[in-house]
Design an enzyme around this catalytic site. Structure first.
Site, PDB file in Angstrom:
ATOM      1  N   LYS A 111       0.819  -1.218   0.000  1.00 41.61           N
ATOM      2  CA  LYS A 111       0.000   0.000   0.000  1.00 41.61           C
ATOM      3  C   LYS A 111       0.851   1.265   0.000  1.00 41.61           C
ATOM      4  CE  LYS A 111      -4.336  -1.784   1.730  1.00 41.61           C
ATOM      5  NZ  LYS A 111      -5.370  -1.794   2.744  1.00 41.61           N
ATOM      6  N   LYS A 192      -5.496 -10.733  -4.981  1.00 43.16           N
ATOM      7  CA  LYS A 192      -6.669 -10.979  -4.134  1.00 43.16           C
ATOM      8  C   LYS A 192      -7.788  -9.992  -4.456  1.00 43.16           C
ATOM      9  CE  LYS A 192      -6.245  -8.141  -0.056  1.00 43.16           C
ATOM     10  NZ  LYS A 192      -6.951  -7.911   1.138  1.00 43.16           N
ATOM     11  N   LYS A 195     -11.181  -4.321  -1.847  1.00 42.51           N
ATOM     12  CA  LYS A 195     -12.097  -3.167  -1.859  1.00 42.51           C
ATOM     13  C   LYS A 195     -11.521  -2.008  -2.649  1.00 42.51           C
ATOM     14  CE  LYS A 195     -13.562  -3.603   2.940  1.00 42.51           C
ATOM     15  NZ  LYS A 195     -12.320  -3.587   3.710  1.00 42.51           N
TER      16      LYS A 195
HETATM   17  N1  AQP Z   1      -9.704 -11.553  -0.971  1.00 44.88           N
HETATM   18  C1  AQP Z   1      -9.942 -11.965   0.255  1.00 44.88           C
HETATM   19  N2  AQP Z   1     -10.165 -13.286   0.522  1.00 44.88           N
HETATM   20  C2  AQP Z   1     -10.416 -13.720   1.774  1.00 44.88           C
HETATM   21  N3  AQP Z   1     -10.463 -12.883   2.850  1.00 44.88           N
HETATM   22  C3  AQP Z   1     -10.244 -11.568   2.639  1.00 44.88           C
HETATM   23  N4  AQP Z   1     -10.229 -10.497   3.462  1.00 44.88           N
HETATM   24  C4  AQP Z   1      -9.965  -9.386   2.745  1.00 44.88           C
HETATM   25  N5  AQP Z   1      -9.798  -9.683   1.445  1.00 44.88           N
HETATM   26  C5  AQP Z   1      -9.974 -11.042   1.352  1.00 44.88           C
HETATM   27  C6  AQP Z   1     -10.494 -10.574   4.902  1.00 44.88           C
HETATM   28  O1  AQP Z   1     -11.588  -9.707   5.183  1.00 44.88           O
HETATM   29  C7  AQP Z   1     -11.442  -9.181   6.508  1.00 44.88           C
HETATM   30  C8  AQP Z   1     -11.677  -7.706   6.515  1.00 44.88           C
HETATM   31  O2  AQP Z   1     -10.701  -7.082   5.695  1.00 44.88           O
HETATM   32  P1  AQP Z   1     -10.349  -5.550   5.889  1.00 44.88           P
HETATM   33  O3  AQP Z   1     -11.586  -4.758   5.947  1.00 44.88           O
HETATM   34  O4  AQP Z   1      -9.420  -5.381   7.020  1.00 44.88           O
HETATM   35  O5  AQP Z   1      -9.633  -5.171   4.557  1.00 44.88           O
HETATM   36  P2  AQP Z   1      -8.360  -5.754   3.874  1.00 44.88           P
HETATM   37  O6  AQP Z   1      -7.851  -7.008   4.451  1.00 44.88           O
HETATM   38  O7  AQP Z   1      -7.367  -4.660   3.731  1.00 44.88           O
HETATM   39  O8  AQP Z   1      -8.943  -6.187   2.493  1.00 44.88           O
HETATM   40  P3  AQP Z   1      -9.652  -5.443   1.350  1.00 44.88           P
HETATM   41  O9  AQP Z   1     -11.097  -5.746   1.443  1.00 44.88           O
HETATM   42  O10 AQP Z   1      -8.977  -5.846   0.130  1.00 44.88           O
HETATM   43  O11 AQP Z   1      -9.489  -3.890   1.562  1.00 44.88           O
HETATM   44  P4  AQP Z   1      -8.406  -2.904   0.936  1.00 44.88           P
HETATM   45  O12 AQP Z   1      -8.566  -2.937  -0.549  1.00 44.88           O
HETATM   46  O13 AQP Z   1      -8.796  -1.585   1.541  1.00 44.88           O
HETATM   47  O14 AQP Z   1      -7.060  -3.396   1.376  1.00 44.88           O
HETATM   48  C9  AQP Z   1     -10.042  -9.576   6.981  1.00 44.88           C
HETATM   49  O15 AQP Z   1     -10.156 -10.686   7.854  1.00 44.88           O
HETATM   50  C10 AQP Z   1      -9.335  -9.993   5.722  1.00 44.88           C
HETATM   51  O16 AQP Z   1      -8.354 -10.977   5.950  1.00 44.88           O
END
Ligand code: AQP
Length: 327
Positions: A111, A192, A195
């Site tokens: 990031k 992966k 969001k």
């Molecule tokens: N692709 C994924 N597959 C399985 N689990 C996932 N998690 C995130 N992406 C996947 C799990 O969702 C929970 C909440 O995640 P978060 O809100 O902390 O965001 P993150 O891990 O940073 O993932 P995102 O959704 O991709 O957000 P951005 O794009 O903002 O980084 C966690 O338990 C995570 O492991």
């Protein structure tokens, strides 16, 4: 009774990866453990956000927790910033965290992209996450695979604190699902589902309507072999569809491979879309009811009260152990 803690960031629209890797797995844990589920809004501030959007996404995420089946009579649902112990605990833990270990966190590297303008918040965010978990003396932390490294740091910090200042923290265990711990992007199965992806074809959002879900699955990137088999390395697109289908229907990946062996990719895509549509339909209906009922704010207020009680106790023990004078 065991304690569970987990959180999700209100950083955009929740997607199928968040659901399969985390949210769906929270619900049955309520049967066997005392659960604390959190909307981690302070984590969302590590990159610039529109304040109005952050506020509405925070409430929307709380609504999604409830729509997915979180029972506020059994579990505490709260917003991270409503419990100042998280920020205070994070500071105390930062004072035993090494710059080198934060620099090795892959999410910071991804990031922050090595830029000097990446914020100190983004750099130290895993310490805030450690405080989130340790303040509740959690035994289990259900997360997706991408959080494994942060959980290891959490365990290291708990162990280091206990060794320096005496036993305060329980050492938590990550709980990572066997299937679907890393759901891949539909438009690029090497990465992966996320969001913050640029393309709307990356993810299935939990509030997508059925037509859009079907369209996204039909456009999912696969490969040219046209043979259905499970091989995450060489066939990440098809393996991702099989993982999703398996979690949605409960049918094992092996059985799916057997059943779809002589069928084309098109069949698998449409049936997987259908399984997702069926799974999300009741959640989407409940979400609308929950948001109209006006109960979200009440649930969050009650959850924060319980969270402050439990976390406050651990924070006092940390402060005392470190030599801060009691109030
Ligand atoms: N692709 C994924 N597959 C399985 N689990 C996932 N998690 C995130 N992406 C996947 C799990 O969702 C929970 C909440 O995640 P978060 O809100 O902390 O965001 P993150 O891990 O940073 O993932 P995102 O959704 O991709 O957000 P951005 O794009 O903002 O980084 C966690 O338990 C995570 O492991």
């Amino acid at each position: 009774m065991k304690r569970v803690f987990s959180g999700m960031q209100p950083t955009g629209d929740l997607h199928l990866g968040n659901y399969i890797g985390a949210l769906k797995r929270f619900i049955p844990l309520q049967e066997e453990a005392e659960c604390f589920f959190c909307v981690v809004d302070l984590h969302a501030l590590t990159v610039p956000r529109d304040p109005e959007e952050l506020r509405s996404k925070t409430l929307e995420l709380a609504g999604l927790y409830l729509a997915a089946g979180l029972d506020p009579e059994r579990s505490a649902l709260f917003v991270q910033s409503h419990n100042p112990a998280h920020s205070e605990g994070a500071w105390l833990l930062q004072c035993i965290t090494r710059m080198g270990e934060l620099g090795r966190m892959t999410q910071f590297k991804d990031k922050g992209k090595g830029s000097d303008s990446a914020t100190a918040g983004l750099f130290s965010y895993p310490v805030l996450m450690a405080a989130d978990i340790l303040l509740y003396q959690a035994d289990l932390v259900p997360v997706g695979e991408d959080q494994k490294q942060h959980l290891e740091l959490t365990r290291d910090l708990a162990d280091r604190f206990n060794r320096i200042y005496g036993e305060v923290f329980k050492i938590p265990e990550p709980q990572i699902g066997e299937t679907g711990a890393r759901i891949m992007a539909l438009d690029n199965p090497e990465k992966k589902m996320s969001k913050s992806a640029d393309s709307s074809l990356n993810s299935i959002q939990l509030l997508d309507d059925p037509d859009l879900i079907l369209k996204k699955f039909k456009r999912a990137v696969t490969d040219s072999e046209n043979r259905i088999r499970y091989d995450r390395e060489n066939k990440p697109g098809i393996s991702n569809l099989l993982d999703i289908h398996s979690v949605m229907t409960g049918e094992s990946v092996d059985s799916l491979v057997e059943r779809y062996r002589d069928k084309g990719y098109g069949h698998l895509k449409i049936d997987t879309a259908e399984a997702v549509i069926q799974e999300l339909k009741p959640l989407q209906e409940r979400f609308r009811d929950v948001m109209e009922s006006g109960e979200v704010q009440r649930v969050l207020a009650r959850g924060a009260e319980r969270a402050r009680e439990v976390a406050g106790e651990t924070l006092s023990r940390m402060q005392q152990a470190m030599g801060l004078v009691s109030k």
